[in-house]
Design a protein around this motif. Structure first.
Motif, PDB file in Angstrom:
ATOM      1  N   SER A   1       0.802  -1.004   0.060  1.00  0.00           N
ATOM      2  CA  SER A   1      -0.386   0.546   0.266  1.00  0.00           C
ATOM      3  C   SER A   1       1.058   1.095   0.381  1.00  0.00           C
ATOM      4  O   SER A   1       0.398   2.419  -1.151  1.00  0.00           O
ATOM      5  CB  SER A   1      -0.881   0.401   1.083  1.00  0.00           C
ATOM      6  OG  SER A   1      -0.497   0.182   2.935  1.00  0.00           O
ATOM      7  N   GLN A   2       1.523   1.386   0.796  1.00  0.00           N
ATOM      8  CA  GLN A   2       3.243   2.465   0.874  1.00  0.00           C
ATOM      9  C   GLN A   2       3.193   2.446  -0.389  1.00  0.00           C
ATOM     10  O   GLN A   2       4.144   3.942  -1.368  1.00  0.00           O
ATOM     11  CB  GLN A   2       3.836   2.363   1.693  1.00  0.00           C
ATOM     12  CG  GLN A   2       3.377   1.607   3.085  1.00  0.00           C
ATOM     13  CD  GLN A   2       4.190   1.542   4.288  1.00  0.00           C
ATOM     14  OE1 GLN A   2       5.614   2.180   4.068  1.00  0.00           O
ATOM     15  NE2 GLN A   2       4.661   0.817   4.548  1.00  0.00           N
ATOM     16  N   ASP A   3       3.352   1.173  -1.524  1.00  0.00           N
ATOM     17  CA  ASP A   3       4.391   2.103  -2.694  1.00  0.00           C
ATOM     18  C   ASP A   3       2.969   2.186  -3.496  1.00  0.00           C
ATOM     19  O   ASP A   3       3.661   2.699  -4.650  1.00  0.00           O
ATOM     20  CB  ASP A   3       4.887   0.352  -3.758  1.00  0.00           C
ATOM     21  CG  ASP A   3       6.263  -0.761  -2.276  1.00  0.00           C
ATOM     22  OD1 ASP A   3       7.029   0.467  -1.916  1.00  0.00           O
ATOM     23  OD2 ASP A   3       5.681  -1.619  -2.632  1.00  0.00           O
ATOM     24  N   VAL A   4       1.536   2.338  -3.569  1.00  0.00           N
ATOM     25  CA  VAL A   4       1.257   2.462  -4.283  1.00  0.00           C
ATOM     26  C   VAL A   4       0.630   3.980  -4.429  1.00  0.00           C
ATOM     27  O   VAL A   4       0.429   4.285  -5.459  1.00  0.00           O
ATOM     28  CB  VAL A   4       0.164   1.722  -4.068  1.00  0.00           C
ATOM     29  CG1 VAL A   4      -1.563   2.486  -4.410  1.00  0.00           C
ATOM     30  CG2 VAL A   4      -0.431   0.073  -4.173  1.00  0.00           C
ATOM     31  N   MET A   5       1.005   4.232  -2.613  1.00  0.00           N
ATOM     32  CA  MET A   5       1.056   5.580  -2.844  1.00  0.00           C
ATOM     33  C   MET A   5       2.296   6.672  -3.681  1.00  0.00           C
ATOM     34  O   MET A   5       1.495   7.272  -4.131  1.00  0.00           O
ATOM     35  CB  MET A   5       1.455   6.605  -1.627  1.00  0.00           C
ATOM     36  CG  MET A   5      -0.178   5.763  -0.713  1.00  0.00           C
ATOM     37  SD  MET A   5      -2.175   6.564  -1.110  1.00  0.00           S
ATOM     38  CE  MET A   5      -1.590   8.804  -0.337  1.00  0.00           C
TER      39      MET A   5
ATOM     40  N   THR B   1     -12.241  15.996  -8.297  1.00  0.00           N
ATOM     41  CA  THR B   1     -10.683  16.183  -7.424  1.00  0.00           C
ATOM     42  C   THR B   1     -10.810  14.537  -7.453  1.00  0.00           C
ATOM     43  O   THR B   1     -11.392  13.892  -7.234  1.00  0.00           O
ATOM     44  CB  THR B   1     -10.944  16.951  -6.299  1.00  0.00           C
ATOM     45  OG1 THR B   1     -10.939  18.374  -6.536  1.00  0.00           O
ATOM     46  CG2 THR B   1     -10.429  16.818  -5.187  1.00  0.00           C
ATOM     47  N   LEU B   2      -9.282  14.081  -7.458  1.00  0.00           N
ATOM     48  CA  LEU B   2      -9.505  12.791  -6.932  1.00  0.00           C
ATOM     49  C   LEU B   2      -8.620  12.687  -5.503  1.00  0.00           C
ATOM     50  O   LEU B   2      -7.271  13.325  -5.188  1.00  0.00           O
ATOM     51  CB  LEU B   2      -8.456  11.425  -7.856  1.00  0.00           C
ATOM     52  CG  LEU B   2      -8.802  12.285  -9.553  1.00  0.00           C
ATOM     53  CD1 LEU B   2      -8.362  11.789  -9.902  1.00  0.00           C
ATOM     54  CD2 LEU B   2     -10.072  11.298  -9.408  1.00  0.00           C
ATOM     55  N   ILE B   3      -8.999  12.244  -4.580  1.00  0.00           N
ATOM     56  CA  ILE B   3      -7.874  11.998  -3.389  1.00  0.00           C
ATOM     57  C   ILE B   3      -7.263  10.137  -3.319  1.00  0.00           C
ATOM     58  O   ILE B   3      -8.854   9.645  -3.490  1.00  0.00           O
ATOM     59  CB  ILE B   3      -8.811  12.077  -1.906  1.00  0.00           C
ATOM     60  CG1 ILE B   3      -8.548  13.395  -2.605  1.00  0.00           C
ATOM     61  CG2 ILE B   3      -7.951  12.020  -1.036  1.00  0.00           C
ATOM     62  CD1 ILE B   3      -9.386  14.613  -1.343  1.00  0.00           C
ATOM     63  N   ALA B   4      -6.428  10.247  -2.473  1.00  0.00           N
ATOM     64  CA  ALA B   4      -6.225   8.589  -2.896  1.00  0.00           C
ATOM     65  C   ALA B   4      -5.461   8.849  -0.846  1.00  0.00           C
ATOM     66  O   ALA B   4      -4.528   9.817   0.003  1.00  0.00           O
ATOM     67  CB  ALA B   4      -4.783   8.013  -3.118  1.00  0.00           C
ATOM     68  N   ALA B   5      -5.958   7.821  -0.034  1.00  0.00           N
ATOM     69  CA  ALA B   5      -5.706   7.965   1.447  1.00  0.00           C
ATOM     70  C   ALA B   5      -5.655   6.981   2.378  1.00  0.00           C
ATOM     71  O   ALA B   5      -6.589   5.440   1.904  1.00  0.00           O
ATOM     72  CB  ALA B   5      -6.807   8.840   2.290  1.00  0.00           C
ATOM     73  N   ARG B   6      -4.509   6.715   2.581  1.00  0.00           N
ATOM     74  CA  ARG B   6      -3.912   5.028   2.761  1.00  0.00           C
ATOM     75  C   ARG B   6      -3.912   5.146   4.686  1.00  0.00           C
ATOM     76  O   ARG B   6      -3.423   6.057   4.866  1.00  0.00           O
ATOM     77  CB  ARG B   6      -2.055   4.707   2.611  1.00  0.00           C
ATOM     78  CG  ARG B   6      -1.559   3.670   3.393  1.00  0.00           C
ATOM     79  CD  ARG B   6      -0.538   3.283   2.961  1.00  0.00           C
ATOM     80  NE  ARG B   6       0.515   3.934   4.068  1.00  0.00           N
ATOM     81  CZ  ARG B   6       1.482   3.980   5.080  1.00  0.00           C
ATOM     82  NH1 ARG B   6       0.797   2.792   5.632  1.00  0.00           N
ATOM     83  NH2 ARG B   6       1.705   4.960   5.715  1.00  0.00           N
TER      84      ARG B   6
ATOM     85  N   ALA C   1      -4.510  -0.638   3.349  1.00  0.00           N
ATOM     86  CA  ALA C   1      -5.790  -0.517   2.823  1.00  0.00           C
ATOM     87  C   ALA C   1      -5.371   1.358   1.890  1.00  0.00           C
ATOM     88  O   ALA C   1      -4.275   2.067   2.625  1.00  0.00           O
ATOM     89  CB  ALA C   1      -7.364  -0.352   3.368  1.00  0.00           C
ATOM     90  N   VAL C   2      -5.952   1.361   0.709  1.00  0.00           N
ATOM     91  CA  VAL C   2      -5.616   2.277   0.459  1.00  0.00           C
ATOM     92  C   VAL C   2      -7.496   2.841   0.027  1.00  0.00           C
ATOM     93  O   VAL C   2      -7.768   2.489  -1.171  1.00  0.00           O
ATOM     94  CB  VAL C   2      -5.070   2.860  -1.319  1.00  0.00           C
ATOM     95  CG1 VAL C   2      -5.318   4.058  -1.452  1.00  0.00           C
ATOM     96  CG2 VAL C   2      -3.559   2.241  -0.754  1.00  0.00           C
ATOM     97  N   VAL C   3      -7.820   4.661   0.769  1.00  0.00           N
ATOM     98  CA  VAL C   3      -8.993   4.353   0.166  1.00  0.00           C
ATOM     99  C   VAL C   3      -9.095   5.538  -0.545  1.00  0.00           C
ATOM    100  O   VAL C   3      -7.858   6.165  -0.826  1.00  0.00           O
ATOM    101  CB  VAL C   3     -10.078   5.502   1.477  1.00  0.00           C
ATOM    102  CG1 VAL C   3     -10.700   5.864   0.619  1.00  0.00           C
ATOM    103  CG2 VAL C   3     -10.152   4.921   2.592  1.00  0.00           C
ATOM    104  N   SER C   4      -9.837   5.673  -2.017  1.00  0.00           N
ATOM    105  CA  SER C   4      -9.236   6.376  -3.540  1.00  0.00           C
ATOM    106  C   SER C   4     -11.214   7.108  -3.900  1.00  0.00           C
ATOM    107  O   SER C   4     -12.418   6.301  -3.400  1.00  0.00           O
ATOM    108  CB  SER C   4      -9.161   5.776  -4.034  1.00  0.00           C
ATOM    109  OG  SER C   4     -10.235   4.492  -4.585  1.00  0.00           O
ATOM    110  N   VAL C   5     -10.918   8.555  -3.912  1.00  0.00           N
ATOM    111  CA  VAL C   5     -12.257   8.813  -4.059  1.00  0.00           C
ATOM    112  C   VAL C   5     -12.440   9.900  -5.125  1.00  0.00           C
ATOM    113  O   VAL C   5     -11.470  10.378  -5.603  1.00  0.00           O
ATOM    114  CB  VAL C   5     -12.896  10.021  -2.727  1.00  0.00           C
ATOM    115  CG1 VAL C   5     -13.759  11.126  -2.914  1.00  0.00           C
ATOM    116  CG2 VAL C   5     -12.962   8.802  -1.930  1.00  0.00           C
TER     117      VAL C   5
END
Length: 250
Positions: free
Chosen positions: A148-152, A203-208, A212-216
């Motif tokens: 998940s850290q790599d995804v961010m 607007t797109l937001i990704a929060a780890r 898990a990664v939340v994407s909006v």
């Protein structure tokens, strides 16, 4: 859950001294040390491999962490085509090259997939307002280990590779900008899409949150959907933290 078979224990009967009538009255029976020893067979079983998905939330659990229908303002309705999850099972993780991402997918649901990394479970829903054409999408993806850290980190590479792209509907140029965002989960990243031909940006937001990664995605609001995207992200992040804490305690 399948249980390992019990260990088999082999007990050797102890050799008992036999009293012989022919022996003299002065002799006493003694056990033969060589023949009277007992042997225990030790079972040798290979250690059970660790489950790589242990402790990770399933799609069914993630679905419950998404904002419910009651969260969305009047006029928004769920889009069945954008509602999916992996259920109670896990899928095999996969990684594909993201060197040349399809930049136009930044404006679509599941845009987090542009990193080229697929998790082991996910859940997503999409809501739209037909009257205003506003859209609000939410998704949670779960990954093994530190993926998940790599995804961010990979999100910054996607933005670097996609400074602009062409909107298929208006054939106009979409400008892409990205920035790190504080106060959402363990770390977060915000991407903004703007186009002079659009009435409003995206607007797109990704929060780890741990693994898990939340994407909006949001187009709701005159600020390119920024406020509504942040509010939805905060809602899902808070709910996900509660689910993760419960899973860890269990």
């Amino acid at each position: 859950m399948r249980l390992p078979s019990p260990a088999v224990k082999v007990l050797a009967a102890a050799a008992l001294p036999l009293a012989l009538a022919a022996c003299s009255s002065g002799s006493s029976g003694s056990s033969d040390s060589s023949g009277g020893s007992s042997a225990t067979a030790k079972s040798s079983k290979p250690s059970k491999p660790k489950d790589p998905n242990a402790g990770l939330l399933t799609g069914t659990q993630l679905k419950k962490a998404l904002a419910p229908a009651s969260y969305f303002a009047s006029g928004f309705a769920a889009d069945p085509s954008g509602t999916r999850d992996t259920g109670d099972t896990y899928q095999a993780p996969a990684t594909k090259s993201a060197a040349k991402p399809h930049c136009a997918d930044l404006g679509a649901t599941a845009w987090i997939g542009l990193t080229g990394v697929e998790g082991v479970s996910f859940a997503q829903t999409s809501y739209a307002n037909k009257a205003t054409s506003a859209e609000l999408d939410q998704e949670i993806d779960v990954y093994r280990g530190t993926t998940s850290q790599d995804v961010m980190k990979d999100l910054t590479k996607v933005v670097a590779a996609c400074p602009t792209f062409t909107d298929a509907d208006t054939q106009s140029k979409v400008t892409v900008t990205g920035t790190s965002t504080a106060g959402l989960g363990d770390d977060a990243y915000t991407i903004t899409l703007t186009d002079s031909a659009w009435e409003n940006g995206t607007t797109l937001i990704a929060a780890r949150v741990g693994t898990a990664v939340v994407s909006v995605l949001s187009t709701d609001g005159s600020d390119n959907g920024a406020a509504s995207a942040k509010k939805l992200t905060e809602k899902v992040v808070a709910s996900l933290k509660g689910k993760s804490d419960t899973a860890n305690q269990g």
